[in-house]
Every structure is written in C-alpha cells, then in structure tokens.
Motif scaffolding. Structure first.
Motif, mmCIF file in Angstrom:
data_model
loop_
_atom_site.group_PDB
_atom_site.id
_atom_site.type_symbol
_atom_site.label_atom_id
_atom_site.label_comp_id
_atom_site.label_asym_id
_atom_site.label_seq_id
_atom_site.Cartn_x
_atom_site.Cartn_y
_atom_site.Cartn_z
ATOM 1 N N THR A 184 0.811 -1.227 0.000
ATOM 2 C CA THR A 184 0.000 0.000 0.000
ATOM 3 C C THR A 184 0.843 1.275 0.000
ATOM 4 O OG1 THR A 184 -0.143 0.088 2.411
ATOM 5 C CG2 THR A 184 -1.800 -1.224 1.262
ATOM 6 N N ILE A 185 2.178 1.139 0.079
ATOM 7 C CA ILE A 185 3.035 2.330 0.165
ATOM 8 C C ILE A 185 2.851 3.226 -1.054
ATOM 9 C CG2 ILE A 185 5.437 3.105 0.111
ATOM 10 C CD1 ILE A 185 6.158 0.882 1.986
ATOM 11 N N GLU A 186 2.761 2.611 -2.245
ATOM 12 C CA GLU A 186 2.613 3.395 -3.485
ATOM 13 C C GLU A 186 1.314 4.202 -3.490
ATOM 14 O OE1 GLU A 186 4.496 3.323 -6.513
ATOM 15 O OE2 GLU A 186 6.157 2.257 -5.549
ATOM 16 N N LYS A 187 0.317 3.757 -2.724
ATOM 17 C CA LYS A 187 -1.002 4.412 -2.751
ATOM 18 C C LYS A 187 -1.158 5.487 -1.684
ATOM 19 C CE LYS A 187 -3.185 0.121 -4.383
ATOM 20 N NZ LYS A 187 -4.224 -0.885 -4.099
ATOM 21 N N LEU A 188 -0.168 5.622 -0.814
ATOM 22 C CA LEU A 188 -0.319 6.552 0.302
ATOM 23 C C LEU A 188 -0.565 7.980 -0.140
ATOM 24 C CD1 LEU A 188 2.419 5.339 2.828
ATOM 25 C CD2 LEU A 188 -0.066 5.113 3.029
ATOM 26 N N PHE A 189 -0.004 8.355 -1.317
ATOM 27 C CA PHE A 189 -0.102 9.739 -1.772
ATOM 28 C C PHE A 189 -1.270 9.957 -2.741
ATOM 29 C CE2 PHE A 189 4.308 8.814 -0.722
ATOM 30 C CZ PHE A 189 4.558 9.797 0.232
ATOM 31 N N GLN A 190 -2.094 8.936 -2.912
ATOM 32 C CA GLN A 190 -3.296 9.108 -3.727
ATOM 33 C C GLN A 190 -4.365 9.831 -2.918
ATOM 34 O OE1 GLN A 190 -4.614 5.314 -5.167
ATOM 35 N NE2 GLN A 190 -2.721 4.909 -6.306
ATOM 36 N N PRO A 191 -5.084 10.762 -3.560
ATOM 37 C CA PRO A 191 -6.124 11.486 -2.818
ATOM 38 C C PRO A 191 -7.167 10.531 -2.253
ATOM 39 C CG PRO A 191 -5.679 12.552 -4.917
ATOM 40 C CD PRO A 191 -4.953 11.238 -4.939
ATOM 41 N N PHE A 192 -7.539 10.760 -1.002
ATOM 42 C CA PHE A 192 -8.626 10.071 -0.320
ATOM 43 C C PHE A 192 -8.286 8.617 0.027
ATOM 44 C CE2 PHE A 192 -10.365 12.633 -3.902
ATOM 45 C CZ PHE A 192 -10.538 13.801 -3.183
ATOM 46 N N TYR A 193 -7.027 8.231 -0.181
ATOM 47 C CA TYR A 193 -6.680 6.845 0.155
ATOM 48 C C TYR A 193 -6.384 6.740 1.639
ATOM 49 C CZ TYR A 193 -4.351 2.370 0.401
ATOM 50 O OH TYR A 193 -4.010 1.075 0.741
ATOM 51 N N ARG A 194 -6.885 5.665 2.233
ATOM 52 C CA ARG A 194 -6.601 5.372 3.636
ATOM 53 C C ARG A 194 -6.267 3.900 3.742
ATOM 54 N NH1 ARG A 194 -11.200 7.911 7.348
ATOM 55 N NH2 ARG A 194 -9.576 7.700 8.904
ATOM 56 N N VAL A 195 -5.235 3.597 4.521
ATOM 57 C CA VAL A 195 -4.820 2.199 4.654
ATOM 58 C C VAL A 195 -5.955 1.365 5.206
ATOM 59 C CG1 VAL A 195 -3.216 0.631 5.804
ATOM 60 C CG2 VAL A 195 -2.418 2.837 4.929
ATOM 61 N N ASP A 196 -6.666 1.913 6.186
ATOM 62 C CA ASP A 196 -7.811 1.221 6.772
ATOM 63 C C ASP A 196 -9.076 1.833 6.200
ATOM 64 O OD1 ASP A 196 -9.587 -0.167 8.249
ATOM 65 O OD2 ASP A 196 -8.964 0.611 10.211
ATOM 66 N N GLU A 197 -9.858 1.021 5.469
ATOM 67 C CA GLU A 197 -11.083 1.539 4.867
ATOM 68 C C GLU A 197 -12.096 1.938 5.924
ATOM 69 O OE1 GLU A 197 -11.792 2.243 1.840
ATOM 70 O OE2 GLU A 197 -9.897 1.565 0.986
ATOM 71 N N ALA A 198 -12.060 1.276 7.078
ATOM 72 C CA ALA A 198 -12.986 1.638 8.157
ATOM 73 C C ALA A 198 -12.612 3.011 8.689
ATOM 74 C CB ALA A 198 -12.924 0.607 9.285
ATOM 75 N N ARG A 199 -13.575 3.742 9.147
ATOM 76 C CA ARG A 199 -13.305 5.094 9.644
ATOM 77 C C ARG A 199 -12.635 4.998 11.018
ATOM 78 N NH1 ARG A 199 -13.053 7.490 5.358
ATOM 79 N NH2 ARG A 199 -12.973 9.406 6.572
ATOM 80 N N ASP A 200 -11.431 5.489 11.087
ATOM 81 C CA ASP A 200 -10.658 5.449 12.330
ATOM 82 C C ASP A 200 -10.961 6.710 13.117
ATOM 83 O OD1 ASP A 200 -8.887 5.303 14.352
ATOM 84 O OD2 ASP A 200 -7.158 4.757 13.107
ATOM 85 N N ARG A 201 -11.690 6.549 14.176
ATOM 86 C CA ARG A 201 -12.116 7.715 14.936
ATOM 87 C C ARG A 201 -10.960 8.347 15.715
ATOM 88 N NH1 ARG A 201 -15.371 9.681 12.128
ATOM 89 N NH2 ARG A 201 -16.909 8.223 11.383
ATOM 90 N N ASN A 202 -9.883 7.574 15.917
ATOM 91 C CA ASN A 202 -8.774 8.147 16.666
ATOM 92 C C ASN A 202 -7.957 9.112 15.827
ATOM 93 O OD1 ASN A 202 -9.343 6.688 19.027
ATOM 94 N ND2 ASN A 202 -8.285 4.866 18.242
ATOM 95 N N THR A 203 -7.852 8.858 14.503
ATOM 96 C CA THR A 203 -7.062 9.728 13.632
ATOM 97 C C THR A 203 -7.934 10.656 12.807
ATOM 98 O OG1 THR A 203 -7.069 8.062 11.871
ATOM 99 C CG2 THR A 203 -5.281 7.962 13.456
ATOM 100 N N GLY A 204 -9.096 10.202 12.404
ATOM 101 C CA GLY A 204 -9.989 11.024 11.605
ATOM 102 C C GLY A 204 -9.378 11.378 10.269
ATOM 103 N N GLY A 205 -9.855 12.462 9.655
ATOM 104 C CA GLY A 205 -9.321 12.918 8.372
ATOM 105 C C GLY A 205 -9.972 12.235 7.193
ATOM 106 N N THR A 206 -9.660 12.748 6.017
ATOM 107 C CA THR A 206 -10.230 12.196 4.776
ATOM 108 C C THR A 206 -9.149 11.653 3.851
ATOM 109 O OG1 THR A 206 -10.131 14.369 3.746
ATOM 110 C CG2 THR A 206 -12.195 13.771 4.840
ATOM 111 N N GLY A 207 -7.917 11.530 4.315
ATOM 112 C CA GLY A 207 -6.860 11.001 3.463
ATOM 113 C C GLY A 207 -6.328 11.996 2.464
ATOM 114 N N LEU A 208 -6.422 13.288 2.790
ATOM 115 C CA LEU A 208 -5.964 14.318 1.844
ATOM 116 C C LEU A 208 -4.593 14.893 2.201
ATOM 117 C CD1 LEU A 208 -9.252 16.341 1.312
ATOM 118 C CD2 LEU A 208 -8.171 14.800 -0.302
#
Length: 467
Positions: A404-428
C-alpha cells in the motif's frame, strides 16, 4: 545509441517506408516481368547443365565417328523428346529433322544468334546452344532441342494466358496493400473500440496486447491504457470523495445540530449554553478544515496555478513548523526531534512548503503511539544531477503494508477503509503534500523503517527555475 537505432527500425514511419518501398519495388519488377512476357514468348537463361552435357557428348560422338549431317540427325543416342538443329555458320542455313515441335524453335533461331552457349526457354520446349563443331568439313553450330513441359517457374508463367499474367501482379499488390492497411488500421480500430466502450461507461475497457508493439501505435495504445487507468482511478477517487465527505460531514453536522438544540434549551443557563456554543464552534472549525483541504488539493492539482517563488529559509521554516506541531504532539506525549539541521536557503513557495511539511508531520503524529518520538532530519543529496536537500520525517507507528506504500499519496486513500475515529481525516494530507512537492520539481516517497514506523522523504532541488 543502439536503443535509438532499434526504435528507428521499429517505428511506424520506418514500417510505412518499408512497406511502400516493397510495394513499389514489387510493382516495378512485376510490371517489367509481365511486359517482357507479353512482348515475347521466350526467356533467355544460363545454359542448362543437362543439355550442355548432352551437347558435349554429341560433339564427341561426331569427332569419334566422323558423323555426317544426315547421320547426326538420325543419331539414336538422344531420346524421342529431343531433336538436333544444325546451323551453317557461313550461310546461316538451319537443318533439322521433321519434329513438329521444332517449328517455333527454328523460327526463333532464324532471327537470333548467340555468341555463347545459352538455354532459351519456350512454353513447352527448350533449346540449348550453340556448340561450335566441324561437320562435313564445314563449321556449324549445334543446338539441342528438348520437348516437354519444363519445371522452371518461368516456363509455368509463360504457359499462362495473358489475362492471368496480368491478374497475378494485381493480386500480389492488392495483398501487400491489404496487409499494410491491416497493420496500420488494426491497432487504431482497437483504440476506437476501447474509446467507445469507455464513452459508454465501461471503464474497465482496455487495449489488449498493447505492449507487444514497439512502434508509435504501440506507444499510443499504451498511453491510452494509462489514460484509461488514470480516468478510472480519478472517477473512483471522486466517488470515494463523495462517500468520505458525506460520511465526514454527517457526524459533525449531527453534532452541530445537537449542540445548537441544546444551546437553545439552555437559554436560561449561561454556563451550559456557553459549553454548547463552544461545541458548535469546534464542529464548524472541523467542517471548515475539511472544506479547506479539498479546496487546497483542487488548487494544487490545477496545472495552471502559478506558485509564489521567493527565498525560503528552510531550516527556520522547519523549526517553526516543528514548534507549532509540538502542541498537537504534547496531547499524546510525543517528542518531535530535529537532527542534523543546518542553515539552508532555497527558492520556493513558503506557504506550499509549509503545508507539505505540516501535513506529513501531523500525519506522523497521528499514527505514532503515545510517549514516542517523531524524528525530522536533513541531508544534502543529488537529485536529477542537481544539488538537493532531503528532509526525512520518521514516526514510531506500526508502518503500513508494503503493497500500500505506493497508494499513500493518492487522494482520499486510507490504509484502513474503516473510519478510524482516533485519527480522523479524509486522506488528503499526504496528497496535498505530494502536489506541493511536485510543484517545486521535487520528489516525495515513503518506506517502512526496519525498527518499525514509517519514514516519509521529501527531496527538493536547492536551485531551480519554477513557473
């Protein structure tokens, strides 16, 4: 150099040249050949080996037996499908037996003479000569005529009717032209079909075997597939954006509505009302941050945007960002450590660079455990043959799956598809950082640390021309 030569020979321009050259060459040869065939009914060839051997045998027989002309014409050593023609060198008179198939051959010899032994191919016979000998005390030329269909290809062509002789080059040229058209049109038709399918909503349509061709059409097909992949990715990203934004908006909007309602109910309780209004302010701030991130990414992805180029004191900028982010890190008792810092000035947009570094550092803080450390270091490197500076931001988290390293800089990508309430954010955050770095002709990458955690490396040219 060798690669350039290979590319030249595999280019469609060279193929078009080669095909048309072969087409023109074959047309010229075929036209010349057919014209010769229509103009005469015979072909001059090198002396036939078997005929030459027989002529030499007959000449030896004449010398040995002192054979006369009449005896030679009745010579039994030749087969029934063979005949002998004698030409008197002085008078030019031709003498032969009564074989019917010799009529055309005699007529030909009456009009033509040869200085060396040659074979002349006719549709259904062949004549070889002359062999110079002394016969009846006179110099003569000896010819050997062979009856029957020759296996020579030219003989086969000569037996065809004139209309078929013309049809052969027409058919061959048509076949070559068809192969040329098919070679050029096939990949273009494949691209058109794929474009039509994508236009009809089939986003998975691709050109098969695009990488097999090494010419311009192969490059076009590969570029089309790349475009289709990015188009599909962008549409998927937009769909994820709508899902993410709608999901993220739902929670703060619900909390905002609830806080407003509670504030209205607590109109006679100033302290409680103040608490609910503060909650309203917090949710509005979160909404504003989310909208700001989306707009920032949109502006950065706009290639027509001009950056504000100025001299940036990089070490001072990083120190200020680390100081600001330390307040966020203190909530998790995380220490931000700066290593190997040195004074450095470089051209750039201070706001964009600040956004890039802030997003990466905040991301590192979010995914680091409590009571850990985020390390930021600087180092001089060479990027694209230019003096550059490398900034490494390392966290102490769990890292990310290698795939998943190559995808980290893609807009809206998150390693965990589930919403992580501890980190939040939209992957931007990392997507915004990447666009800001690319605007400065730099590079950004990520890798897992051997001791755990993730390191994000930003490399910027120290001296560059930006537009």
């Amino acid at each position: 150099m060798l690669n350039k030569i290979r590319q030249s020979f595999s280019s469609i321009g060279f193929k078009i040249f080669l095909w048309f050259w072969l087409f023109a060459l074959s047309s010229i040869i075929a036209t010349r050949f057919i014209s010769a065939q229509l103009a005469q009914n015979s072909i001059v060839l090198p002396a036939h080996h078997g005929d030459l051997k027989k002529l030499n045998r007959i000449a030896k027989h004449i010398e040995r037996n002192n054979t006369s002309a009449d005896g030679l014409l009745r010579y039994r050593g030749k087969s029934p499908n063979e005949a002998i023609i004698i030409r008197n060198i002085d008078s030019g008179q031709l003498t032969t037996d009564s074989s019917r198939f010799l009529k055309d051959l005699v007529s030909y010899l009456e009009k033509n003479r040869f200085s060396a032994i040659t074979s002349i191919q006719f549709p259904r016979s062949r004549i070889t000569g002359p062999k110079n000998i002394i016969l009846d005390n006179q110099p003569v030329e000896l010819y050997l005529a062979i009856k029957g269909q020759s296996r020579h290809f030219d003989s086969f062509i000569m037996q065809l009717p004139n209309w078929l002789k013309l049809a052969i080059p027409i058919t061959v040229s048509a076949l070559l032209a068809w192969l040329l058209a098919r070679t050029l049109i096939k990949p273009i038709l494949a691209i058109r079909r794929a474009a039509t399918d994508i236009g009809n909503g089939q986003l998975d349509a691709r050109i098969e075997h695009a990488n097999k061709r090494k010419d311009e059409l192969g490059s076009l097909a590969t570029s089309f597939n790349t475009m289709a992949d990015k188009l599909s990715l962008n549409l998927t990203a937009n769909q994820r954006l709508l899902a993410d934004v709608s999901h993220e908006l739902r929670s703060p909007m619900t909390r905002l509505q609830l806080a407003v309602g509670l504030a209205q109910q607590a109109i006679n309780k100033p302290e409680l009302q103040k608490k609910h209004l503060a909650r309203c302010e917090l949710e509005v701030s979160r909404l504003n941050e989310m909208i700001s991130d989306v707009l920032s990414l949109s502006r950065l992805e706009n290639t027509f945007q001009k950056i504000n180029l100025q001299t940036v004191h990089l070490d001072e900028l990083l120190a200020d960002i680390c100081q600001d982010c330390q307040y966020l890190a203190d909530e998790k008792h995380i220490l931000i450590t700066m290593k190997h810092f040195f004074s450095l000035d470089l051209p750039g947009d201070q706001n964009l660079l600040s956004s890039a570094f802030s997003n990466v550092i905040i991301n590192a803080i979010k995914y680091s455990p409590k009571h850990s450390e985020v390390v930021i270091s600087m180092a001089s490197v060479i990027l694209n043959q230019q003096d550059s500076i490398k900034i490494i931001i390392s966290d102490s988290g769990n890292g990310v799956p290698q795939g998943t390293i190559e995808k980290l800089f893609q807009p809206f990508y998150r390693v965990d598809e589930a919403r992580d309430r501890n980190t939040g954010g939209t992957g931007l955050g990392l997507a915004i950082a990447q666009q800001a770095v690319l605007a400065h002709n730099g590079e950004i990458s990520a890798k897992n640390n051997d001791s755990g955690g993730l390191s994000v490396t930003i490399t910027l040219p120290i001296s560059t021309t930006l537009t």
